[in-house]
Write an enzyme that holds these catalytic residues in place. Structure first.
Site, PDB file in Angstrom:
ATOM      1  N   GLY A  27      39.111  28.978  41.156  1.00 51.66           N
ATOM      2  CA  GLY A  27      38.673  29.777  40.018  1.00 51.66           C
ATOM      3  C   GLY A  27      39.840  30.192  39.141  1.00 51.66           C
ATOM      4  O   GLY A  27      39.808  31.252  38.522  1.00 51.66           O
ATOM      5  N   ASN A  29      40.761  29.210  36.335  1.00 56.27           N
ATOM      6  CA  ASN A  29      40.588  29.013  34.895  1.00 56.27           C
ATOM      7  C   ASN A  29      40.111  30.262  34.162  1.00 56.27           C
ATOM      8  O   ASN A  29      40.062  30.272  32.926  1.00 56.27           O
ATOM      9  CB  ASN A  29      39.601  27.877  34.633  1.00 56.27           C
ATOM     10  CG  ASN A  29      38.224  28.174  35.191  1.00 56.27           C
ATOM     11  OD1 ASN A  29      37.984  27.944  36.367  1.00 56.27           O
ATOM     12  ND2 ASN A  29      37.312  28.688  34.372  1.00 56.27           N
ATOM     13  N   GLY A  31      39.267  34.913  34.399  1.00 50.72           N
ATOM     14  CA  GLY A  31      39.291  36.188  35.095  1.00 50.72           C
ATOM     15  C   GLY A  31      40.570  36.441  35.869  1.00 50.72           C
ATOM     16  O   GLY A  31      41.663  36.061  35.455  1.00 50.72           O
ATOM     17  N   ILE A  32      40.419  37.085  37.014  1.00 51.00           N
ATOM     18  CA  ILE A  32      41.576  37.410  37.842  1.00 51.00           C
ATOM     19  C   ILE A  32      42.304  36.146  38.277  1.00 51.00           C
ATOM     20  O   ILE A  32      43.535  36.096  38.308  1.00 51.00           O
ATOM     21  CB  ILE A  32      41.132  38.232  39.064  1.00 51.00           C
ATOM     22  CG1 ILE A  32      40.657  39.613  38.613  1.00 51.00           C
ATOM     23  CG2 ILE A  32      42.265  38.376  40.077  1.00 51.00           C
ATOM     24  CD1 ILE A  32      40.018  40.435  39.716  1.00 51.00           C
ATOM     25  N   GLY A  33      41.557  35.091  38.588  1.00 48.41           N
ATOM     26  CA  GLY A  33      42.175  33.849  39.020  1.00 48.41           C
ATOM     27  C   GLY A  33      43.115  33.277  37.979  1.00 48.41           C
ATOM     28  O   GLY A  33      44.177  32.737  38.320  1.00 48.41           O
ATOM     29  N   SER A 156      36.788  42.337  47.552  1.00 49.56           N
ATOM     30  CA  SER A 156      36.333  43.212  46.474  1.00 49.56           C
ATOM     31  C   SER A 156      36.211  44.630  46.988  1.00 49.56           C
ATOM     32  O   SER A 156      35.829  44.860  48.134  1.00 49.56           O
ATOM     33  CB  SER A 156      34.974  42.748  45.943  1.00 49.56           C
ATOM     34  OG  SER A 156      34.424  43.686  45.039  1.00 49.56           O
ATOM     35  N   TYR A 181      26.037  40.506  46.446  1.00 46.29           N
ATOM     36  CA  TYR A 181      27.393  40.195  46.028  1.00 46.29           C
ATOM     37  C   TYR A 181      28.406  40.911  46.921  1.00 46.29           C
ATOM     38  O   TYR A 181      29.363  40.300  47.418  1.00 46.29           O
ATOM     39  CB  TYR A 181      27.619  40.598  44.576  1.00 46.29           C
ATOM     40  CG  TYR A 181      29.077  40.490  44.158  1.00 46.29           C
ATOM     41  CD1 TYR A 181      29.641  39.247  43.918  1.00 46.29           C
ATOM     42  CD2 TYR A 181      29.884  41.626  44.037  1.00 46.29           C
ATOM     43  CE1 TYR A 181      30.988  39.131  43.566  1.00 46.29           C
ATOM     44  CE2 TYR A 181      31.222  41.523  43.681  1.00 46.29           C
ATOM     45  CZ  TYR A 181      31.764  40.273  43.448  1.00 46.29           C
ATOM     46  OH  TYR A 181      33.091  40.168  43.115  1.00 46.29           O
TER      47      TYR A 181
END
Length: 316
Positions: A27, A29, A31-33, A156, A181
């Site tokens: 991931g 590409n 957000g946090i990643g 999270s 989630y």
């Protein structure tokens, strides 16, 4: 990376060099990643973005190269919701060893109905947990080939108030997206802790570290063209939240430290310094429910059954 203990205080703005290392960020590409990848790129390492969307991966790489001159960044196709596709990822990396993988990619649904992956698993549990569980199986030979590789699992803060139901891991009863989630992220964190137990029992050189980003908001995150920019209105409306929360750039700090800091050890939990919500990364006491080895073991066994795989932690 060197294995020599560090004597300097950690500075998020002055990261140690990692020339010659190879890091995979799932991931990476967005957000946090994305910010994990951008910050790791500044160390001289080769950073591979794991992404299911080639167009978004190209945009992220262009943004990193614009901000980090000489960045060694590339992408590999990665779809955690399709377990059968993950067997080819290690070969697609085309490397002899992998120094770290950051298990960051994830799906978060806000509204019903309940959705499933192509393999028939609840979408968030199947992607966030089972996908990374299976990916670790295929990456373990490359990780074991490195001198001191790390598996960094991005949990999270939402998982802190959740508890797993081992008899309903797929959230079939009373489905609520936010709860599902939180439980999927909790399952990831249990996996990271249990993985390190097994690595230590096998006398492996690989270490598993669990991190979480605290409260990381889009509206507090700096823009990275050509990635989507945050509007001025959105920034102003969330200004009061900045007292307790932070942007996704800062949310990346615990994972980046877990990859780079030679003083970080397997089996540890890292998060933001201020109330676990914002600030520079620090080691946290392990959450009480995460320390329950019996739940972690049951989850591991169930994950093996659901994926048909068992991450082999034995070197060689």
């Amino acid at each position: 990376m060197t294995s020599t203990p560090s004597t300097s205080p950690w500075d998020v703005q002055r990261l140690p060099r990692a020339d010659g290392s190879v890091f995979l960020v799932t991931g990476g590409n967005a957000g946090i990643g994305y910010f994990v990848a951008e910050q790791l790129s500044a160390t001289g390492a080769t950073v591979v973005l794991g992404s299911r969307n080639p167009t978004k991966a190209e945009a992220a790489m262009a943004s990193i190269r614009a901000r980090v001159p000489g960045a060694r960044v590339r992408a590999v196709r990665l779809d955690l919701a399709d377990l059968s596709s993950l067997a080819t990822v290690a070969g697609a990396l085309d490397v002899e060893r992998l120094d770290a993988v950051v298990h960051n990619a994830g799906v978060a649904l806000d509204d019903p109905p309940r959705r499933e992956t192509a393999d028939g698993h609840e979408l968030m549990f199947g992607t966030n947990h089972l996908g990374h569980f299976a990916l670790t199986r295929w990456l373990m030979p490359l990780l074991s080939a490195a001198p001191a590789a790390r598996v960094v699992t991005m949990g999270s803060f939402a998982a802190k108030s959740e508890r797993l139901d081992p008899d309903d891991l797929q959230s079939r009863k009373g489905y609520r997206p936010k709860r599902a989630y939180g439980r999927s992220k909790l399952a990831q964190m249990y996996f990271g802790v249990e993985l390190d137990r097994r690595l230590r029992a096998a006398d492996s050189t690989v270490a598993s570290v669990v991190v979480h980003p605290g409260g990381a908001l889009d509206a507090l995150t700096p823009s990275r063209p050509p990635l989507p920019a945050r509007t001025i209105g959105a920034r102003l409306s969330t200004a009061p939240a900045a007292l307790l929360l932070q942007g996704k750039d800062a949310g990346a700090w615990p994972a980046v430290r877990a990859v780079l800091d030679v003083d970080v050890r397997g089996g540890q939990l890292w998060g933001p310094r201020v109330f676990g919500l914002r600030g520079e990364p620090r080691r946290e006491p392990m959450w009480n429910h995460l320390a329950d080895a019996s739940v972690a073991a049951r989850l591991w066994e169930a994950s093996c059954e659901l994926t048909g795989l068992d991450p082999d932690v034995v070197p060689g």
